[in-house]
Design an enzyme around this catalytic site. Structure first.
Site, PDB file in Angstrom:
ATOM      1  N   ILE A  16      11.281   0.003   3.590  1.00 34.81           N
ATOM      2  CA  ILE A  16      11.715  -1.269   4.193  1.00 34.81           C
ATOM      3  C   ILE A  16      13.159  -1.561   3.792  1.00 34.81           C
ATOM      4  O   ILE A  16      13.962  -2.042   4.589  1.00 34.81           O
ATOM      5  CB  ILE A  16      10.776  -2.423   3.783  1.00 34.81           C
ATOM      6  N   ASN A  39      11.086   6.737  -6.276  1.00 29.93           N
ATOM      7  CA  ASN A  39      10.152   6.815  -5.152  1.00 29.93           C
ATOM      8  C   ASN A  39      10.911   6.890  -3.827  1.00 29.93           C
ATOM      9  O   ASN A  39      10.443   6.417  -2.805  1.00 29.93           O
ATOM     10  CB  ASN A  39       9.280   5.555  -5.177  1.00 29.93           C
ATOM     11  N   SER A 128       3.427  -9.632  -0.131  1.00 29.52           N
ATOM     12  CA  SER A 128       2.508  -8.842   0.693  1.00 29.52           C
ATOM     13  C   SER A 128       1.325  -9.702   1.129  1.00 29.52           C
ATOM     14  O   SER A 128       0.872 -10.581   0.378  1.00 29.52           O
ATOM     15  CB  SER A 128       2.006  -7.677  -0.168  1.00 29.52           C
ATOM     16  N   TYR A 157      -2.144  -4.060  -7.745  1.00 34.03           N
ATOM     17  CA  TYR A 157      -0.890  -4.156  -6.975  1.00 34.03           C
ATOM     18  C   TYR A 157      -0.759  -5.552  -6.364  1.00 34.03           C
ATOM     19  O   TYR A 157       0.276  -6.217  -6.509  1.00 34.03           O
ATOM     20  CB  TYR A 157      -0.863  -3.088  -5.865  1.00 34.03           C
ATOM     21  N   LYS A 161       1.896  -8.905  -6.947  1.00 39.10           N
ATOM     22  CA  LYS A 161       2.671  -9.641  -5.933  1.00 39.10           C
ATOM     23  C   LYS A 161       2.434 -11.148  -6.070  1.00 39.10           C
ATOM     24  O   LYS A 161       3.359 -11.945  -5.964  1.00 39.10           O
ATOM     25  CB  LYS A 161       2.305  -9.152  -4.527  1.00 39.10           C
ATOM     26  N   TYR A 185       4.512  -9.607   3.771  1.00 39.08           N
ATOM     27  CA  TYR A 185       4.502  -8.624   4.854  1.00 39.08           C
ATOM     28  C   TYR A 185       3.081  -8.280   5.248  1.00 39.08           C
ATOM     29  O   TYR A 185       2.221  -8.109   4.385  1.00 39.08           O
ATOM     30  CB  TYR A 185       5.134  -7.293   4.423  1.00 39.08           C
ATOM     31  N   PHE A 186       2.905  -8.055   6.540  1.00 39.63           N
ATOM     32  CA  PHE A 186       1.657  -7.448   7.000  1.00 39.63           C
ATOM     33  C   PHE A 186       1.868  -5.922   6.980  1.00 39.63           C
ATOM     34  O   PHE A 186       2.388  -5.428   5.984  1.00 39.63           O
ATOM     35  CB  PHE A 186       1.198  -8.113   8.308  1.00 39.63           C
ATOM     36  N   ASN A 207      -1.225   5.303   3.507  1.00 41.10           N
ATOM     37  CA  ASN A 207      -1.224   4.413   4.672  1.00 41.10           C
ATOM     38  C   ASN A 207      -1.611   5.144   5.957  1.00 41.10           C
ATOM     39  O   ASN A 207      -1.448   6.360   6.074  1.00 41.10           O
ATOM     40  CB  ASN A 207       0.157   3.761   4.838  1.00 41.10           C
ATOM     41  N   ARG A 239      -5.821  -4.682  11.307  1.00 44.81           N
ATOM     42  CA  ARG A 239      -4.582  -5.031  10.616  1.00 44.81           C
ATOM     43  C   ARG A 239      -3.529  -5.470  11.632  1.00 44.81           C
ATOM     44  O   ARG A 239      -3.620  -5.145  12.800  1.00 44.81           O
ATOM     45  CB  ARG A 239      -4.017  -3.815   9.857  1.00 44.81           C
ATOM     46  N   GLY A 304     -11.800  -1.628  -1.860  1.00 47.28           N
ATOM     47  CA  GLY A 304     -10.696  -2.599  -1.865  1.00 47.28           C
ATOM     48  C   GLY A 304     -10.178  -2.959  -0.488  1.00 47.28           C
ATOM     49  O   GLY A 304      -9.316  -3.830  -0.363  1.00 47.28           O
TER      50      GLY A 304
HETATM   51  N1  UDP Z   1      -7.086   3.871   6.952  1.00 48.42           N
HETATM   52  C1  UDP Z   1      -7.941   4.900   7.336  1.00 48.42           C
HETATM   53  N2  UDP Z   1      -7.641   6.178   6.937  1.00 48.42           N
HETATM   54  C2  UDP Z   1      -6.539   6.465   6.193  1.00 48.42           C
HETATM   55  C3  UDP Z   1      -5.674   5.421   5.811  1.00 48.42           C
HETATM   56  C4  UDP Z   1      -5.980   4.120   6.194  1.00 48.42           C
HETATM   57  O1  UDP Z   1      -8.939   4.674   8.014  1.00 48.42           O
HETATM   58  O2  UDP Z   1      -6.336   7.651   5.849  1.00 48.42           O
HETATM   59  C5  UDP Z   1      -7.386   2.504   7.364  1.00 48.42           C
HETATM   60  C6  UDP Z   1      -7.616   1.566   6.194  1.00 48.42           C
HETATM   61  O3  UDP Z   1      -8.982   1.598   5.809  1.00 48.42           O
HETATM   62  C7  UDP Z   1      -7.208   0.220   6.804  1.00 48.42           C
HETATM   63  C8  UDP Z   1      -6.118   0.585   7.801  1.00 48.42           C
HETATM   64  O4  UDP Z   1      -6.266   1.980   8.052  1.00 48.42           O
HETATM   65  O5  UDP Z   1      -8.279  -0.308   7.534  1.00 48.42           O
HETATM   66  C9  UDP Z   1      -4.721   0.332   7.261  1.00 48.42           C
HETATM   67  O6  UDP Z   1      -4.631   0.946   6.004  1.00 48.42           O
HETATM   68  P1  UDP Z   1      -3.269   1.043   5.207  1.00 48.42           P
HETATM   69  O7  UDP Z   1      -3.556   1.738   3.920  1.00 48.42           O
HETATM   70  O8  UDP Z   1      -2.217   1.641   6.092  1.00 48.42           O
HETATM   71  O9  UDP Z   1      -2.878  -0.480   4.982  1.00 48.42           O
HETATM   72  P2  UDP Z   1      -3.601  -1.630   4.116  1.00 48.42           P
HETATM   73  O10 UDP Z   1      -4.991  -1.216   3.821  1.00 48.42           O
HETATM   74  O11 UDP Z   1      -2.760  -1.777   2.931  1.00 48.42           O
HETATM   75  O12 UDP Z   1      -3.598  -2.812   5.005  1.00 48.42           O
END
Ligand code: UDP
Length: 346
Positions: A16, A39, A128, A157, A161, A185-186, A207, A239, A304
């Site tokens: 970002i 990173n 976040s 994490y 935040k 952030y979303f 992600n 999401r 989580g």
């Molecule tokens: N997700 C998934 N497979 C992956 C990575 C993520 O199904 O290999 C799903 C995850 O369970 C969530 C969505 O994709 O429902 C977004 O996940 P991400 O980790 O990108 O963002 P965050 O969970 O932090 O919102």
């Protein structure tokens, strides 16, 4: 006071941060990047400079190095600091919480000490939507807004935040010289249109979008969709995916907005599109917009994960005059363009 135009961007070589540096220059600011590359990769700096056609000031150091920070704050009279630098892998934070409490909190505290010493007017803090946890919204309410009181972060994490938000609130209350925004952030996705900068996960991506694009180019065998039994229309999580360039522009708007606010102001803003997409919808859009077939399979739920979260962005839209310009289709196409172009050994 004169508007100095110098903005310190901690973590400015990151995902970002790098996009925000580009948008700051486009808006007439002078970003100074502070990054220790724990990173991030140095070719991103070269590519930022290629996009902009000019050199950008870079300091290779950690936020915690206060002697070094003091020299930087003395040299530039910053109008503001945009503080991105932090660890951000949710899963890793569960396994190694002290790394997260140590780095994320101490980095912020060092930055605030310098801002106090040098009377820097404005802070934009990178927060976040994970601070909300699993929000329970009243019937008929669409999208989570900033007034929700029951915050329930689901990981160390996300805890960092929320604690950082509280540190900023306490600090602003005690400080007669500064103001701040806390940007929640979303889900940022996509990449700069040039395909020169984008998300660079270290190792196996956590992600969704980088996992999808890496699977499509053959780096990963198959995407596992985490869970198919959520109470959503297709059983997968929802999401709010926002183009990283839209998110970057929101930071520039935040700096402009703060310039016109009184000291002592501290405001929270959601940064999202207001639209939710399920994991299966994202896969479908990816396949259609890029004309790629994706290998994927269902797997168990990920610990989580929250079931459904998307923003109510009304507050940022009315205060900043900002609105997401890109839809999820375009963001996914830009993520794909970046995946094809990016150096694979990086
Ligand atoms: N997700 C998934 N497979 C992956 C990575 C993520 O199904 O290999 C799903 C995850 O369970 C969530 C969505 O994709 O429902 C977004 O996940 P991400 O980790 O990108 O963002 P965050 O969970 O932090 O919102």
């Amino acid at each position: 006071m004169e508007n100095s135009k110098y903005i310190l961007v901690t973590g400015g070589a990151g995902y970002i941060g790098s996009h925000t540096v580009v948008e700051l220059v486009n808006a007439g600011f002078e970003p100074v990047i502070l990054d220790d590359f724990r990173n991030a990769k140095s070719f991103i700096i070269e590519n930022i400079q290629t996009i902009l056609g000019r050199k950008i000031e870079l300091i290779n150091a950690a936020c915690q190095d206060e002697n070094n920070l003091r020299t930087i704050f003395q040299k530039y009279k910053f109008q503001g600091v945009i503080h991105f630098a932090a660890d951000k892998a949710v899963g890793e934070s569960v396994k190694n919480p002290l790394k997260y409490y140590d780095n994320n909190l101490s980095g912020l505290v060092s930055i605030l000490k310098m801002m106090e010493e040098f009377k820097t007017p404005s802070l934009v803090f990178s927060s976040s939507c994970s601070v909300y946890g699993n929000p329970s919204l009243p019937e008929g309410v669409h999208g989570v807004d900033e007034t929700i009181k029951e915050l329930d972060p689901e990981s160390p994490y996300a805890n960092t935040k929320l604690i950082c938000e509280q540190i900023v609130q306490d600090w602003i209350a005690s400080n007669p010289n500064s103001n701040a925004t806390l940007l929640r952030y979303f889900n940022p996705i996509g990449a700069h249109k040039s395909g020169l900068i984008g998300e660079l996960p270290q190792g196996i991506p956590n992600n969704l979008l980088p996992y999808i694009t890496q699977t499509a180019v053959g780096i990963r065998k198959s995407l596992t969709v985490f869970g198919n039994d959520y109470s959503t229309a297709d059983g997968t999580c929802i999401r709010d995916y926002i183009h990283v360039t839209d998110l970057a522009v929101a930071h520039v708007k935040a700096i402009d907005w703060l310039w016109n606010q009184n000291v002592g102001t501290v405001e929270i803003f959601n940064v999202g599109t207001g639209k939710g997409s399920s994991v299966l919808e994202v896969i479908d859009i990816f396949e259609k917009t890029t004309n790629q077939k994706l290998n994927w399979e269902f797997g168990p739920r990920r610990e989580g994960d929250v079931q459904e979260i998307f923003a109510n962005p009304a507050k940022i839209e009315s205060n900043f005059g900002w609105k997401a310009q890109f839809d999820v289709e375009e963001a996914i196409l830009d993520a794909w363009n970046w995946e094809i172009k990016r150096p694979k050994d990086a």
